[in-house]
Scaffold this active site. Structure first.
Site, mmCIF file in Angstrom:
data_model
loop_
_atom_site.group_PDB
_atom_site.id
_atom_site.type_symbol
_atom_site.label_atom_id
_atom_site.label_comp_id
_atom_site.label_asym_id
_atom_site.label_seq_id
_atom_site.Cartn_x
_atom_site.Cartn_y
_atom_site.Cartn_z
ATOM 1 N N TYR A 58 0.722 -1.145 0.031
ATOM 2 C CA TYR A 58 0.029 0.169 0.018
ATOM 3 C C TYR A 58 0.868 1.260 0.014
ATOM 4 O O TYR A 58 0.437 2.290 -0.416
ATOM 5 C CB TYR A 58 -0.999 0.037 1.262
ATOM 6 N N ARG A 61 1.386 1.923 -3.534
ATOM 7 C CA ARG A 61 0.440 2.481 -4.218
ATOM 8 C C ARG A 61 -0.098 4.058 -3.862
ATOM 9 O O ARG A 61 -0.279 4.681 -4.591
ATOM 10 C CB ARG A 61 -0.616 1.509 -4.080
ATOM 11 N N GLN A 95 -15.671 1.712 -6.132
ATOM 12 C CA GLN A 95 -14.813 0.691 -5.369
ATOM 13 C C GLN A 95 -13.218 1.142 -5.289
ATOM 14 O O GLN A 95 -12.349 0.610 -4.810
ATOM 15 C CB GLN A 95 -14.729 -0.607 -6.238
ATOM 16 N N HIS A 113 -14.623 0.532 -0.942
ATOM 17 C CA HIS A 113 -13.606 -0.237 -0.194
ATOM 18 C C HIS A 113 -12.321 0.672 0.213
ATOM 19 O O HIS A 113 -11.224 0.122 0.337
ATOM 20 C CB HIS A 113 -12.920 -0.811 -1.663
ATOM 21 N N SER A 182 -15.131 -5.047 -13.566
ATOM 22 C CA SER A 182 -15.285 -6.295 -14.340
ATOM 23 C C SER A 182 -16.308 -7.291 -13.881
ATOM 24 O O SER A 182 -16.820 -8.245 -14.320
ATOM 25 C CB SER A 182 -13.961 -7.230 -13.987
ATOM 26 N N LEU A 208 -14.919 -0.988 -21.084
ATOM 27 C CA LEU A 208 -13.970 -1.328 -22.264
ATOM 28 C C LEU A 208 -14.438 -2.476 -23.020
ATOM 29 O O LEU A 208 -14.608 -2.378 -24.114
ATOM 30 C CB LEU A 208 -12.643 -1.588 -21.746
HETATM 31 N N1 APR Z 1 -12.082 2.475 -19.819
HETATM 32 C C1 APR Z 1 -13.172 1.500 -19.392
HETATM 33 N N2 APR Z 1 -13.109 0.352 -18.697
HETATM 34 C C2 APR Z 1 -11.510 0.132 -18.647
HETATM 35 C C3 APR Z 1 -10.644 0.539 -19.216
HETATM 36 C C4 APR Z 1 -10.769 1.793 -19.605
HETATM 37 N N3 APR Z 1 -9.713 2.748 -20.340
HETATM 38 N N4 APR Z 1 -9.646 -0.252 -19.072
HETATM 39 C C5 APR Z 1 -10.063 -1.151 -18.318
HETATM 40 N N5 APR Z 1 -11.285 -1.171 -18.295
HETATM 41 C C6 APR Z 1 -12.170 -2.161 -17.712
HETATM 42 C C7 APR Z 1 -11.563 -3.839 -17.856
HETATM 43 O O1 APR Z 1 -12.043 -4.320 -19.219
HETATM 44 C C8 APR Z 1 -12.373 -4.397 -16.668
HETATM 45 O O2 APR Z 1 -13.343 -5.057 -17.231
HETATM 46 O O3 APR Z 1 -12.157 -2.046 -16.275
HETATM 47 C C9 APR Z 1 -12.571 -3.349 -15.604
HETATM 48 C C10 APR Z 1 -11.546 -3.359 -14.386
HETATM 49 O O4 APR Z 1 -11.634 -4.554 -13.731
HETATM 50 P P1 APR Z 1 -10.829 -4.958 -12.218
HETATM 51 O O5 APR Z 1 -9.398 -4.824 -12.631
HETATM 52 O O6 APR Z 1 -11.363 -6.274 -12.022
HETATM 53 O O7 APR Z 1 -11.223 -4.003 -11.367
HETATM 54 P P2 APR Z 1 -12.589 -3.622 -10.537
HETATM 55 O O8 APR Z 1 -13.808 -4.182 -11.103
HETATM 56 O O9 APR Z 1 -12.643 -2.194 -9.945
HETATM 57 O O10 APR Z 1 -12.153 -4.569 -9.186
HETATM 58 C C11 APR Z 1 -12.889 -4.665 -8.097
HETATM 59 O O11 APR Z 1 -11.396 -6.028 -6.891
HETATM 60 O O12 APR Z 1 -9.372 -6.480 -6.089
HETATM 61 C C12 APR Z 1 -10.720 -5.786 -5.980
HETATM 62 O O13 APR Z 1 -10.642 -4.130 -4.161
HETATM 63 C C13 APR Z 1 -10.351 -4.211 -5.521
HETATM 64 O O14 APR Z 1 -12.105 -2.700 -5.850
HETATM 65 C C14 APR Z 1 -11.433 -3.583 -6.536
HETATM 66 C C15 APR Z 1 -12.268 -5.027 -6.904
#
Ligand code: APR
Length: 242
Positions: A58, A61, A95, A113, A182, A208
């Site tokens: 952390y 980050r 999140q 979060h 995601s 995306l």
């Molecule tokens: N614009 C829009 N979407 C995007 C872009 C972009 N430029 N780049 C990537 N993405 C999308 C990806 O396709 C994916 O579906 O953003 C999403 C990111 O997903 P994750 O990496 O799983 O992140 P998130 O959904 O925020 O994760 C949820 O998981 O690990 C934990 O606590 C952490 O808050 C986080 C939680």
């Protein structure tokens, strides 16, 4: 009150909205979880076992947040504009633990979060702003207990913040937007179903690519957040939604 003034919007954002500001997502091939194991850095057990390793993850980050010249992008700014210009309530639940929605000017904002910019005492719960590195030598200013200050982050296995407030907003919303997430992590991944259960909410995914729960949404726009979010915000400010 006119019809539009009574319409409430709830927005969920995830790591994808901050990607074009220079932050990594979690589950993309170059994402954070491709380089670190969740069970080593993001659980209460990891902190008990190896607090130094968790602090280092952390600290890295947090450092990026304060020294990485990070700025909110067009998607963060569009959501702040929506809150200012929409006549009804706009509640932004993120999140993300970064501070880019705050910097963009969103006010009705909940970091479900937690936040990288704060640390919390595991002994008494006292939470304070924190910009530099955190170490196991640091002592809580409220209860003086050493070694129990931790990042104010909700780890896997812990309850996200203010769930009652989020659930109440979903029960009453007319539009639910999910942006840059995601759909892998609950309870956030289930918000679209909660919103739909109220019988009136229109639901839209801006991402995306299609998320895990893509088929649950009424509408979707796929592309980079800096393009699809400002476009959709302008569209609903002009025409509302179908
Ligand atoms: N614009 C829009 N979407 C995007 C872009 C972009 N430029 N780049 C990537 N993405 C999308 C990806 O396709 C994916 O579906 O953003 C999403 C990111 O997903 P994750 O990496 O799983 O992140 P998130 O959904 O925020 O994760 C949820 O998981 O690990 C934990 O606590 C952490 O808050 C986080 C939680």
């Amino acid at each position: 009150m006119s019809k539009i003034e009574s319409k409430n919007i709830v927005i969920l954002t995830g790591a994808g909205i901050s990607k074009e500001s220079g932050l990594k997502t979690f589950r993309d091939p170059d994402g954070i979880w491709a380089q670190h194991r969740i069970e080593d850095v993001a659980t209460p057990d990891a902190f008990k076992r190896n607090p130094e390793q968790v602090q280092a993850f952390y600290n890295m980050r947090r450092d990026k947040l304060y020294t990485g010249n990070l700025e909110p992008n067009a998607a963060h700014l569009a959501l702040a504009k929506l809150e200012q210009e929409w006549p009804g309530d706009v509640f932004l639940v993120t999140q993300n633990v970064d501070n880019l929605h705050d910097k963009a000017g969103s006010k009705n904002l909940l970091h479900m979060h937690g936040e990288l910019s704060k640390v919390k005492c595991n002994a008494c719960g006292h939470t304070v702003p924190w910009e530099g590195d955190l170490s196991t030598e640091d002592v809580c200013e409220a209860c003086n207990t050493p070694a129990l200050l931790r990042p104010a982050i909700v780890w896997f296995g812990e309850m996200p913040l203010e769930m009652d407030r989020i659930m109440a907003a979903l029960t009453d919303c007319d539009l639910f937007m999910s942006i840059g997430t995601s759909g892998n992590v609950y309870p956030a991944a289930g918000f679209v179903q909660e919103a739909r259960m109220n019988g009136k909410a229109h639901t839209v995914e801006l991402n995306l690519e299609p998320s895990e729960g893509a088929s649950l949404f009424h509408d979707s726009r796929y592309g980079p957040a800096t393009e699809v979010v400002p476009q959709y915000v302008d569209e609903i400010l002009r025409d509302g939604w179908a």
